[in-house]
Design a protein around this motif. Structure first.
Motif, PDB file in Angstrom:
ATOM      1  N   ASN A 111      31.545  51.681   1.892  1.00 16.20           N
ATOM      2  CA  ASN A 111      30.807  50.549   1.323  1.00 16.20           C
ATOM      3  C   ASN A 111      31.023  49.252   2.103  1.00 16.20           C
ATOM      4  N   GLY A 112      31.061  49.362   3.425  1.00 12.26           N
ATOM      5  CA  GLY A 112      31.216  48.188   4.272  1.00 12.26           C
ATOM      6  C   GLY A 112      32.625  47.633   4.335  1.00 12.26           C
ATOM      7  N   LYS A 113      33.610  48.368   3.824  1.00 19.58           N
ATOM      8  CA  LYS A 113      35.008  47.921   3.795  1.00 19.58           C
ATOM      9  C   LYS A 113      35.909  48.955   4.471  1.00 19.58           C
ATOM     10  N   PHE A 114      36.940  48.455   5.160  1.00 20.20           N
ATOM     11  CA  PHE A 114      37.988  49.319   5.667  1.00 20.20           C
ATOM     12  C   PHE A 114      38.963  49.564   4.525  1.00 20.20           C
ATOM     13  N   VAL A 115      39.349  50.801   4.314  1.00 20.77           N
ATOM     14  CA  VAL A 115      40.321  51.150   3.280  1.00 20.77           C
ATOM     15  C   VAL A 115      41.464  51.879   3.968  1.00 20.77           C
ATOM     16  N   LEU A 116      42.619  51.253   3.969  1.00 26.10           N
ATOM     17  CA  LEU A 116      43.826  51.861   4.517  1.00 26.10           C
ATOM     18  C   LEU A 116      44.653  52.336   3.339  1.00 26.10           C
ATOM     19  N   GLU A 117      44.808  53.646   3.212  1.00 31.40           N
ATOM     20  CA  GLU A 117      45.685  54.191   2.175  1.00 31.40           C
ATOM     21  C   GLU A 117      47.087  54.258   2.761  1.00 31.40           C
ATOM     22  N   MET A 118      48.080  54.002   1.927  1.00 34.88           N
ATOM     23  CA  MET A 118      49.452  53.944   2.430  1.00 34.88           C
ATOM     24  C   MET A 118      50.438  54.184   1.305  1.00 34.88           C
ATOM     25  N   ASP A 119      51.681  54.277   1.685  1.00 32.08           N
ATOM     26  CA  ASP A 119      52.772  54.276   0.717  1.00 32.08           C
ATOM     27  C   ASP A 119      53.915  53.481   1.336  1.00 32.08           C
ATOM     28  N   ARG A 120      53.990  52.227   0.956  1.00 30.25           N
ATOM     29  CA  ARG A 120      55.047  51.323   1.411  1.00 30.25           C
ATOM     30  C   ARG A 120      55.816  50.854   0.192  1.00 30.25           C
ATOM     31  N   GLN A 121      57.126  50.979   0.225  1.00 29.84           N
ATOM     32  CA  GLN A 121      57.947  50.595  -0.924  1.00 29.84           C
ATOM     33  C   GLN A 121      58.606  49.239  -0.695  1.00 29.84           C
ATOM     34  N   PHE A 122      58.627  48.420  -1.769  1.00 25.21           N
ATOM     35  CA  PHE A 122      59.254  47.104  -1.746  1.00 25.21           C
ATOM     36  C   PHE A 122      60.141  46.956  -2.978  1.00 25.21           C
ATOM     37  N   ASP A 123      61.276  46.288  -2.794  1.00 24.44           N
ATOM     38  CA  ASP A 123      62.070  45.860  -3.945  1.00 24.44           C
ATOM     39  C   ASP A 123      61.511  44.542  -4.461  1.00 24.44           C
ATOM     40  N   ARG A 124      61.100  43.693  -3.523  1.00 27.89           N
ATOM     41  CA  ARG A 124      60.547  42.378  -3.863  1.00 27.89           C
ATOM     42  C   ARG A 124      59.526  42.012  -2.787  1.00 27.89           C
ATOM     43  N   ILE A 125      58.417  41.439  -3.208  1.00 28.50           N
ATOM     44  CA  ILE A 125      57.385  40.987  -2.284  1.00 28.50           C
ATOM     45  C   ILE A 125      57.422  39.463  -2.258  1.00 28.50           C
ATOM     46  N   GLN A 126      57.547  38.877  -1.085  1.00 29.07           N
ATOM     47  CA  GLN A 126      57.556  37.425  -0.929  1.00 29.07           C
ATOM     48  C   GLN A 126      56.206  36.991  -0.375  1.00 29.07           C
ATOM     49  N   LEU A 127      55.625  35.971  -0.979  1.00 30.65           N
ATOM     50  CA  LEU A 127      54.326  35.462  -0.562  1.00 30.65           C
ATOM     51  C   LEU A 127      54.365  33.953  -0.383  1.00 30.65           C
ATOM     52  N   ARG A 128      53.698  33.482   0.645  1.00 35.35           N
ATOM     53  CA  ARG A 128      53.454  32.052   0.807  1.00 35.35           C
ATOM     54  C   ARG A 128      52.111  31.780   0.133  1.00 35.35           C
ATOM     55  N   ILE A 129      52.051  30.767  -0.701  1.00 34.42           N
ATOM     56  CA  ILE A 129      50.856  30.487  -1.499  1.00 34.42           C
ATOM     57  C   ILE A 129      50.171  29.233  -0.987  1.00 34.42           C
ATOM     58  N   GLN A 130      48.862  29.363  -0.720  1.00 33.57           N
ATOM     59  CA  GLN A 130      48.050  28.223  -0.315  1.00 33.57           C
ATOM     60  C   GLN A 130      46.725  28.308  -1.063  1.00 33.57           C
ATOM     61  N   ARG A 131      46.397  27.269  -1.795  1.00 34.42           N
ATOM     62  CA  ARG A 131      45.201  27.279  -2.639  1.00 34.42           C
ATOM     63  C   ARG A 131      43.939  27.642  -1.852  1.00 34.42           C
ATOM     64  N   GLU A 132      43.810  27.158  -0.625  1.00 34.87           N
ATOM     65  CA  GLU A 132      42.589  27.413   0.135  1.00 34.87           C
ATOM     66  C   GLU A 132      42.387  28.886   0.484  1.00 34.87           C
ATOM     67  N   TYR A 133      43.434  29.700   0.387  1.00 35.13           N
ATOM     68  CA  TYR A 133      43.305  31.129   0.683  1.00 35.13           C
ATOM     69  C   TYR A 133      43.150  31.982  -0.574  1.00 35.13           C
TER      70      TYR A 133
END
Length: 164
Positions: A111-133
């Motif tokens: 449907n016009g999108k790339f779909v990457l299936e995966m299995d990645r494990q995290f204990d904690r995900i850290q994100l930088r937050i910016q309103r414009e994104y």
């Protein structure tokens, strides 16, 4: 930047990603815990959300280079947070671009999108937050604009139910 058009595109992509992966998420083992959002790298809790029976949630954002929507799809499992897919429209810096990328289990263009299936494990995900994104959490039937939490960075981690 045409924010309304990008916002609509991001929601459409998040919805399409959910539909693409619904069978996978429904079959997953629900952790029965909550997802907590912490301020930066601290243990200061900003919010807590129940993921619903499937244990699935997603994070959507605009890619900083291509300015196209990206949706990362996760499941809460007893062993931790597992990223199970990434859905995007255009390749760009920081996005997967080859078969065999870390944790990759399958690639497709749908449907016009790339779909990457995966299995990645995290204990904690850290994100930088910016309103414009347009950093957004989609969990159960809720949509949370992460910039509204008034933190420049956040951590996502499995936490127990209140009172546990």
């Amino acid at each position: 930047m045409g924010s309304n058009a990008h916002t609509l595109g991001t929601w459409r992509l998040a919805f399409a990603a959910g539909l693409l992966l619904l069978p996978h998420a429904a079959a997953s083992e629900a952790a029965g815990d909550n997802l907590c959002i912490y301020k930066g790298y601290t243990d200061t809790e900003l919010a807590r959300y129940a993921p619903g029976q499937s244990g699935a949630f997603s994070l959507s954002f605009l890619h900083s280079v291509s300015l196209t929507p990206v949706v990362d799809i996760y499941e809460l499992r007893p062993a931790g947070i597992h990223q199970v897919a990434e859905v995007f429209e255009a390749h760009g810096a920081g996005l997967p671009s080859f078969a065999g990328d870390v944790g990759e289990t399958g690639w497709r263009f749908e449907n016009g999108k790339f779909v990457l299936e995966m299995d990645r494990q995290f204990d904690r995900i850290q994100l930088r937050i910016q309103r414009e994104y347009l950093n957004t959490l989609h969990i159960a039937d809720q949509t949370i604009t992460l910039a509204d939490l008034d933190a420049k960075s956040i951590g996502l981690q499995i936490c127990g139910k209140r009172g546990d």
